[in-house]
Design a protein around this motif. Structure first.
Motif, PDB file in Angstrom:
ATOM      1  N   PHE A 121      -2.638  -9.930  14.047  1.00 59.04           N
ATOM      2  CA  PHE A 121      -1.645  -8.876  14.252  1.00 59.04           C
ATOM      3  C   PHE A 121      -0.426  -9.114  13.367  1.00 59.04           C
ATOM      4  O   PHE A 121       0.096  -8.183  12.750  1.00 59.04           O
ATOM      5  CB  PHE A 121      -1.221  -8.803  15.722  1.00 59.04           C
ATOM      6  CG  PHE A 121      -0.152  -7.776  15.951  1.00 59.04           C
ATOM      7  CD1 PHE A 121      -0.477  -6.433  16.059  1.00 59.04           C
ATOM      8  CD2 PHE A 121       1.185  -8.139  16.010  1.00 59.04           C
ATOM      9  CE1 PHE A 121       0.507  -5.471  16.241  1.00 59.04           C
ATOM     10  CE2 PHE A 121       2.174  -7.193  16.200  1.00 59.04           C
ATOM     11  CZ  PHE A 121       1.833  -5.850  16.307  1.00 59.04           C
TER      12      PHE A 121
ATOM     13  N   HIS B 167      -1.508  -8.228   9.765  1.00 62.45           N
ATOM     14  CA  HIS B 167      -1.826  -6.810   9.560  1.00 62.45           C
ATOM     15  C   HIS B 167      -0.727  -5.877  10.028  1.00 62.45           C
ATOM     16  O   HIS B 167      -0.392  -4.936   9.325  1.00 62.45           O
ATOM     17  CB  HIS B 167      -3.115  -6.441  10.309  1.00 62.45           C
ATOM     18  CG  HIS B 167      -4.342  -6.919   9.634  1.00 62.45           C
ATOM     19  ND1 HIS B 167      -5.062  -6.153   8.770  1.00 62.45           N
ATOM     20  CD2 HIS B 167      -4.982  -8.106   9.709  1.00 62.45           C
ATOM     21  CE1 HIS B 167      -6.087  -6.842   8.321  1.00 62.45           C
ATOM     22  NE2 HIS B 167      -6.063  -8.033   8.883  1.00 62.45           N
ATOM     23  N   GLY B 168      -0.238  -6.079  11.241  1.00 62.02           N
ATOM     24  CA  GLY B 168       0.764  -5.195  11.807  1.00 62.02           C
ATOM     25  C   GLY B 168       0.193  -3.839  12.181  1.00 62.02           C
ATOM     26  O   GLY B 168      -1.019  -3.673  12.334  1.00 62.02           O
ATOM     27  N   THR B 169       1.081  -2.868  12.307  1.00 63.68           N
ATOM     28  CA  THR B 169       0.709  -1.484  12.625  1.00 63.68           C
ATOM     29  C   THR B 169       1.501  -0.567  11.701  1.00 63.68           C
ATOM     30  O   THR B 169       2.356  -1.026  10.949  1.00 63.68           O
ATOM     31  CB  THR B 169       1.071  -1.144  14.095  1.00 63.68           C
ATOM     32  OG1 THR B 169       2.495  -1.231  14.244  1.00 63.68           O
ATOM     33  CG2 THR B 169       0.382  -2.079  15.079  1.00 63.68           C
ATOM     34  N   ARG B 170       1.273   0.718  11.798  1.00 69.72           N
ATOM     35  CA  ARG B 170       2.074   1.673  11.002  1.00 69.72           C
ATOM     36  C   ARG B 170       3.548   1.584  11.382  1.00 69.72           C
ATOM     37  O   ARG B 170       4.423   1.663  10.541  1.00 69.72           O
ATOM     38  CB  ARG B 170       1.580   3.094  11.209  1.00 69.72           C
ATOM     39  CG  ARG B 170       0.293   3.408  10.524  1.00 69.72           C
ATOM     40  CD  ARG B 170       0.035   4.914  10.577  1.00 69.72           C
ATOM     41  NE  ARG B 170      -1.309   5.240  10.180  1.00 69.72           N
ATOM     42  CZ  ARG B 170      -1.683   5.422   8.925  1.00 69.72           C
ATOM     43  NH1 ARG B 170      -0.814   5.296   7.958  1.00 69.72           N
ATOM     44  NH2 ARG B 170      -2.925   5.718   8.635  1.00 69.72           N
ATOM     45  N   GLU B 171       3.803   1.421  12.680  1.00 65.78           N
ATOM     46  CA  GLU B 171       5.181   1.371  13.168  1.00 65.78           C
ATOM     47  C   GLU B 171       5.848   0.027  12.880  1.00 65.78           C
ATOM     48  O   GLU B 171       7.057  -0.059  12.718  1.00 65.78           O
ATOM     49  CB  GLU B 171       5.235   1.631  14.682  1.00 65.78           C
ATOM     50  CG  GLU B 171       4.740   2.997  15.115  1.00 65.78           C
ATOM     51  CD  GLU B 171       3.208   3.080  15.157  1.00 65.78           C
ATOM     52  OE1 GLU B 171       2.548   2.054  15.395  1.00 65.78           O
ATOM     53  OE2 GLU B 171       2.684   4.186  14.909  1.00 65.78           O
ATOM     54  N   SER B 172       5.072  -1.025  12.864  1.00 65.88           N
ATOM     55  CA  SER B 172       5.595  -2.378  12.650  1.00 65.88           C
ATOM     56  C   SER B 172       4.710  -3.092  11.632  1.00 65.88           C
ATOM     57  O   SER B 172       3.746  -3.763  12.001  1.00 65.88           O
ATOM     58  CB  SER B 172       5.606  -3.140  13.990  1.00 65.88           C
ATOM     59  OG  SER B 172       6.036  -4.466  13.792  1.00 65.88           O
TER      60      SER B 172
ATOM     61  N   SER C 204       1.547  -6.078   4.410  1.00 66.99           N
ATOM     62  CA  SER C 204       2.191  -4.831   3.970  1.00 66.99           C
ATOM     63  C   SER C 204       3.594  -5.092   3.430  1.00 66.99           C
ATOM     64  O   SER C 204       3.988  -4.529   2.398  1.00 66.99           O
ATOM     65  CB  SER C 204       2.287  -3.839   5.128  1.00 66.99           C
ATOM     66  OG  SER C 204       1.007  -3.490   5.563  1.00 66.99           O
TER      67      SER C 204
END
Length: 161
Positions: A97, A100-105, A110
């Protein structure tokens, strides 16, 4: 020594209120030490306090970690030095996590890619004497003594992350 907090005080706030996180470790106020929490009944016959360059605990964000510990490695790499970021820890502790993260975080990958391309864009000379860059990136996983290339399809790792 870190102050003792009850497991209830350490519960993480989450969108899903039924999820909480209780840590058996307390982070020192200096953000560089961790000590086994007294409520977890540490074995005082063994060392239970450890010192690191920086400790990131539950309220820390991926951006904090990137800004304070990774960005300088990425920028040095853009200046020609070799750099590595190594995420190590037990299964299910958030390494994937964090990377990679997320679109929001966004995750470390990235954020690093963004800074690499910003560096290239900002280093272009207006006089037309543009520098050419060769950017090589590896994303490897070592799991159960097997090395997987997570960027290469067919190498055993694509789509697993």
């Amino acid at each position: 020594p870190p102050k003792e907090r009850s497991p209830k005080e350490r519960s993480g706030s989450s969108k899903n209120s039924s999820v909480s996180c209780v840590s058996a470790w307390d982070t020192g106020t200096d953000q560089s030490t961790i000590a086994q929490a007294p409520w977890s009944k540490p074995d005082y016959t063994r060392k239970s306090t450890f010192t690191f360059d920086r400790v990131y605990d539950q309220p820390s964000s991926t951006f904090d970690l990137y800004k304070e510990s990774v960005r300088s490695i990425v920028m040095a790499s853009m200046e020609g030095y070799h750099g590595s970021v190594f995420a190590y820890g037990q299964t299910s502790t958030g390494k994937t996590f964090t990377m990679h993260g997320t679109r929001e975080s966004p995750g470390i990958i990235s954020l690093a890619a963004r800074d690499c391309f910003r560096f290239i864009q900002n280093s272009q000379q207006p006089s037309g004497g543009n520098r050419e860059y060769l950017l090589r990136v590896s994303y490897m996983e070592i799991y159960n003594e097997q090395i997987n290339d997570l960027l290469s399809p067919g190498a055993g790792g694509a789509g697993r992350a």
